[in-house]
Design an enzyme around this catalytic site. Structure first.
Site, short mmCIF file in Angstrom:
data_model
loop_
_atom_site.label_atom_id
_atom_site.label_comp_id
_atom_site.label_asym_id
_atom_site.label_seq_id
_atom_site.Cartn_x
_atom_site.Cartn_y
_atom_site.Cartn_z
N ASP A 162 44.76 40.06 57.68
CA ASP A 162 44.83 39.79 56.24
C ASP A 162 44.62 38.29 55.95
O ASP A 162 45.54 37.49 56.11
CB ASP A 162 46.16 40.28 55.67
CG ASP A 162 46.14 40.30 54.15
OD1 ASP A 162 45.24 39.66 53.55
OD2 ASP A 162 47.01 40.95 53.55
N LYS A 170 42.58 44.34 40.24
CA LYS A 170 42.57 42.98 40.81
C LYS A 170 41.17 42.74 41.39
O LYS A 170 40.72 43.45 42.28
CB LYS A 170 43.64 42.89 41.90
CG LYS A 170 43.76 41.53 42.56
CD LYS A 170 44.96 41.51 43.52
CE LYS A 170 44.88 40.36 44.48
NZ LYS A 170 45.97 40.39 45.48
N VAL A 177 41.65 34.04 42.39
CA VAL A 177 41.06 32.70 42.53
C VAL A 177 39.59 32.86 42.95
O VAL A 177 38.70 32.26 42.35
CB VAL A 177 41.84 31.87 43.57
CG1 VAL A 177 41.09 30.59 43.92
CG2 VAL A 177 43.22 31.53 43.04
N SER A 215 43.02 35.97 52.85
CA SER A 215 42.53 36.06 51.47
C SER A 215 41.07 35.65 51.34
O SER A 215 40.62 34.67 51.96
CB SER A 215 43.39 35.17 50.57
OG SER A 215 42.84 35.15 49.27
N ALA A 216 40.35 36.38 50.51
CA ALA A 216 38.95 36.04 50.22
C ALA A 216 38.85 34.69 49.49
O ALA A 216 37.77 34.10 49.41
CB ALA A 216 38.31 37.13 49.38
N ASP A 217 39.98 34.20 48.98
CA ASP A 217 39.99 32.87 48.34
C ASP A 217 39.45 31.81 49.30
O ASP A 217 38.76 30.88 48.88
CB ASP A 217 41.42 32.46 47.94
CG ASP A 217 41.98 33.29 46.79
OD1 ASP A 217 41.24 34.13 46.24
OD2 ASP A 217 43.16 33.09 46.46
N GLU A 252 42.56 31.78 35.93
CA GLU A 252 42.41 33.14 36.47
C GLU A 252 43.31 34.13 35.73
O GLU A 252 44.22 33.73 35.00
CB GLU A 252 42.75 33.14 37.96
CG GLU A 252 44.14 32.59 38.25
CD GLU A 252 44.84 33.31 39.38
OE1 GLU A 252 44.73 34.55 39.44
OE2 GLU A 252 45.52 32.64 40.16
N LYS A 311 50.33 29.71 48.96
CA LYS A 311 51.60 30.38 48.63
C LYS A 311 52.54 30.40 49.84
O LYS A 311 52.11 30.63 50.97
CB LYS A 311 51.30 31.81 48.18
CG LYS A 311 50.79 31.82 46.74
CD LYS A 311 50.88 33.20 46.15
CE LYS A 311 49.56 33.88 46.15
NZ LYS A 311 48.58 33.35 45.23
#
Ligand code: PSU
Ligand code: MN
Length: 303
Positions: A139, A87, A107, A141-143, A26, A160
């Site tokens: 919040d 991003k 990602v 993540s779309a990951d 990425e 993370k």
């Protein structure tokens, strides 16, 4: 697919023709995850390690509105230095193409493009996940959604540390994503090689992980496999030590009203500055470690 908007690098093209193992990388980690010049150094070293293991690296990004699968060294340098790189997650892809902008893929973004390019393995540092105050901020993540969509093997050092690990694991379960520990029973959480949470399954060999992916593919099962590779012990930072840095970074984020896609880069930068670069060094080392394992898995998948 419109060839004008989708370009394979020469090495990637050759690798696809000759059915060689390919590992996608990425670019958000370059443009938004690390400072210059360490970001560029790390990106190029990750490519080098992948080659040493007998695979081909495909660093993915959008350059002037063109999706690049296998960016050039020059483009990687540019993405490391330039401040205005967008991003790019799933929703940003068509916009950045239309506006002919430069976009560093997360990602999620990298998974989508890898899937389109027929690449089966990607390496990152740590995946995005459910943020700690997600009950208020929403919040997530779309990951995580993408791990439930794209058919990839994603090698990371766990979610993370800045995230809510427990909620992230629940979300992955909901999305049907197997979480595999490489040589560990415990989930690594990015800066730290070990969290308090167990992984679903442990495997000690790249070839066994490749077999999991093969069996999943045979059944055409949707979704990805998440392989969590602990950072080497000597670079691991115990959770209790960085927890203070994370809390203080989160407080600063709230005070400065940082949210949306700016949050993760903000937190990573703050944690690094509070720890005087210690977390940055760990981030670099875990990224390289993941590139190596990803190449080994890609190699085994090709057999
Ligand atoms: N791993 C790293 N550094 C990073 C990232 C991953 O070591 O900067 C990036 C990835 O691109 C990941 C993104 O998809 O952080 C997560 O951002 P968000 O929480 O906004 O989805
Ligand atoms: Mn987010």
């Amino acid at each position: 697919m419109d060839k004008l908007n989708f370009k394979l690098g020469n090495e990637v093209k050759e690798a696809k023709k000759n059915n060689l193992p390919i590992v996608a990388l990425e670019t958000t980690i370059i443009s938004h995850g690390m400072p210059y010049p360490k970001n560029v150094e790390t990106a190029l070293n990750a490519e080098k390690i992948i080659k040493q293991e007998g695979a081909i690296a495909a660093t993915i990004g959008i350059v002037n509105g063109v999706i690049k699968v296998g960016m050039s060294e020059e483009e990687i340098h540019y993405f490391g230095k330039e401040k205005n790189i967008i991003k790019v997650s799933r929703r940003d892809i068509p916009i950045v193409i239309t506006k002919k902008k430069n976009g560093a893929t997360t990602v999620a973004g990298t998974m989508i493009i890898s899937d389109l390019a027929g690449i089966k393995v990607m390496a990152t540092g740590g995946i995005g996940g459910v943020h700690r105050d997600a009950n208020e901020t929403f919040d997530i993540s779309a990951d995580l959604q993408e791990l439930g969509n794209s058919k990839l093997a994603v090698i990371c050092a766990g979610p993370k540390s800045i995230l809510d690990i427990s909620l992230t694991l629940e979300y992955l379960e909901t999305m049907g994503v197997p979480v595999i520990g490489y040589k560990t029973n415990f989930l690594p959480n990015f800066f730290s090689s070990k969290s308090d949470f167990k992984v679903d399954y442990r495997f000690d060999k790249a070839s066994d992980i490749a077999n999991v992916i093969k069996n999943k593919d045979k059944l055409s099962l949707k979704g990805s496999v998440l392989i969590c590779n602990p950072v080497l012990k000597k670079y691991s930072i115990p959770n209790n030590i960085i927890e203070k840095a994370i809390n203080s970074s989160m407080l600063q984020a709230r005070q400065n009203k940082i949210h949306g896609k700016a949050l993760t880069p903000f937190l990573l930068e703050k944690v690094s500055s509070i720890t005087k670069g210690k977390t940055l060094e760990t981030n670099i080392q875990l990224m390289l470690n993941n590139a190596k394992l990803a190449a080994r898995i890609a190699f085994a998948l090709n057999k």
